[in-house]
Design an enzyme around this catalytic site. Structure first.
Site, PDB file in Angstrom:
ATOM      1  N   HIS A  49      12.063 -32.195 -36.243  1.00 14.62           N
ATOM      2  CA  HIS A  49      12.738 -33.197 -37.069  1.00 14.62           C
ATOM      3  C   HIS A  49      12.848 -32.560 -38.450  1.00 14.62           C
ATOM      4  O   HIS A  49      12.026 -31.709 -38.821  1.00 14.62           O
ATOM      5  CB  HIS A  49      11.906 -34.475 -37.182  1.00 14.62           C
ATOM      6  CG  HIS A  49      11.769 -35.199 -35.876  1.00 14.62           C
ATOM      7  ND1 HIS A  49      10.549 -35.495 -35.320  1.00 14.62           N
ATOM      8  CD2 HIS A  49      12.712 -35.683 -35.028  1.00 14.62           C
ATOM      9  CE1 HIS A  49      10.742 -36.140 -34.164  1.00 14.62           C
ATOM     10  NE2 HIS A  49      12.040 -36.254 -33.970  1.00 14.62           N
ATOM     11  N   ASP A  52       9.635 -32.689 -40.089  1.00 15.66           N
ATOM     12  CA  ASP A  52       8.574 -31.838 -39.536  1.00 15.66           C
ATOM     13  C   ASP A  52       8.637 -30.492 -40.260  1.00 15.66           C
ATOM     14  O   ASP A  52       7.613 -29.878 -40.548  1.00 15.66           O
ATOM     15  CB  ASP A  52       8.792 -31.535 -38.038  1.00 15.66           C
ATOM     16  CG  ASP A  52       8.632 -32.753 -37.137  1.00 15.66           C
ATOM     17  OD1 ASP A  52       7.743 -33.580 -37.405  1.00 15.66           O
ATOM     18  OD2 ASP A  52       9.406 -32.862 -36.160  1.00 15.66           O
TER      19      ASP A  52
END
Ligand code: GLO
Ligand code: MG
Length: 344
Positions: A49, A52
């Protein structure tokens, strides 16, 4: 010579075990520690993501985002890993509460578009062209709250804008029919690829198919994959398993329905998916009961089951299959499949 499969997963697949009815049951594994597990478990790529890759990216100036994304790229290089894709995580931000691109509030729609662009910048810094759109909250709790016709136009405009923002970016749409919404737009790969065809550059819009999502839509995952493969549009998969029509379970691949798993492997083999050099992603979650030190086995097990099923496909008695098909004796063929899967 068939291609070699390469595997990926996302850092969210090593998780704390929280569910809607209970708190975390395992400590958070630090990102660096997660990265260290990839190669050990037989994986070559990380699915990200945007946050992330760059935590708290909403608080950072563009130069800071670029610097942190660059640092993440160095960490990947250090582990011998690559980034497969980056996905904008629109569903956890308060501005994404009513959806991003299809939110009723134009300010929220603008935020979603901006966030998608930041995500593309991060993908660029991580040296991947691929972004994934899981359209988590692009849908409704009640039908009357949005105009679904407008919503599809808004999704189309958002994808067009991103294709024009970056001339190399690829967008893989990950369909899912429900959860967290009651009903989501783009519930199947058919919807996703029809939308793709309408974009300004359909060659850069494809799909990612998740086993559980297809099952939740009441469809056969291998046939969903076949549809995308027939169009050259299967750009990633999220293999996992699902025991009936309930919440998205993300079980170990093949754990609930081994024959359906075999058929997913079969269709990937028939299309030489490995030869396309796209990754086999495993979107699986460890059981909540799993102790901290052993909460990575679902990943290694899913990969091992996948490879065992590849062997099963490659060792299937093909002449016998041909004969059964010629004889229209599908009962015999079915028994042969079962025998083969049982190791007889
Ligand atoms: C949830 C989705 C989710 C996505 C991931 C990448 O149901 O499967 O795990 O795959 O967020 O966008
Ligand atoms: Mg998924």
């Amino acid at each position: 010579m068939p291609g070699q499969y390469r595997f990926s997963f996302g850092p969210w697949n090593l998780h704390e075990g929280a569910d809607p009815f209970g708190p975390p049951v395992r400590p958070t594994v630090a990102f660096a520690e997660k990265l260290g597990l990839y190669k050990r478990l037989g994986f070559d790529a990380v699915q990200f993501h945007d946050d992330d890759a760059v935590p708290e990216l909403e608080e950072l100036a563009p130069e800071e985002v670029a610097a942190k994304a660059g640092a993440m790229k160095s960490m990947l290089d250090g582990e011998g890993l690559v980034a497969e894709f980056v996905a904008p995580r629109l569903w956890e931000d308060p501005r994404g509460i009513d959806g991003g691109f299809t939110a009723n509030d134009p300010a929220c729609r603008r935020w979603a578009m901006d966030r998608f662009k930041r995500c593309v910048d991060i993908a660029h810094a991580l040296d991947t062209r691929l972004t994934v759109l899981w359209l988590a909250r692009e849908g409704t709790y009640i039908r009357e709250s949005k105009n679904a016709i407008d919503a599809y136009e808004q999704l189309l405009e958002a994808i067009n804008e991103i294709l024009e923002y970056d001339r190399h970016v690829e967008v893989a749409i990950e369909p899912k029919p429900n959860e967290p919404m009651d009903l989501a737009y783009v519930p199947t790969i058919g919807h996703a690829l029809a939308l793709a065809e309408r974009t300004v550059d359909s060659s850069r819009v494809g799909g990612l198919i998740e086993t559980a999502h297809a099952l939740l839509a009441g469809l056969d995952p291998s046939d969903e994959m076949a549809f995308a493969l027939s169009m050259g549009k299967l750009w990633s998969v999220h293999l996992n398993d699902q025991n009936g029509l309930k919440f998205d379970q993300d079980k170990t691949f093949g754990a609930a329905n081994l024959r359906a798993a075999y058929n997913q492997v079969r269709v990937l083999e028939l299309a030489d998916y490995a030869g396309t050099e796209r990754f086999v992603g495993l979107d699986v979650k460890a059981m909540r009961t799993q102790p901290a030190g052993a909460a990575h086995k679902h990943l290694a097990n899913s990969r091992a089951i996948f490879l065992k099923l590849v062997d099963k496909f490659r060792s299937f008695p093909i002449d016998f299959e041909r004969q059964c098909i010629a004889d229209h004796d599908y009962e015999e063929l079915e028994m042969a499949v079962i025998r083969h899967l049982l190791g007889e």
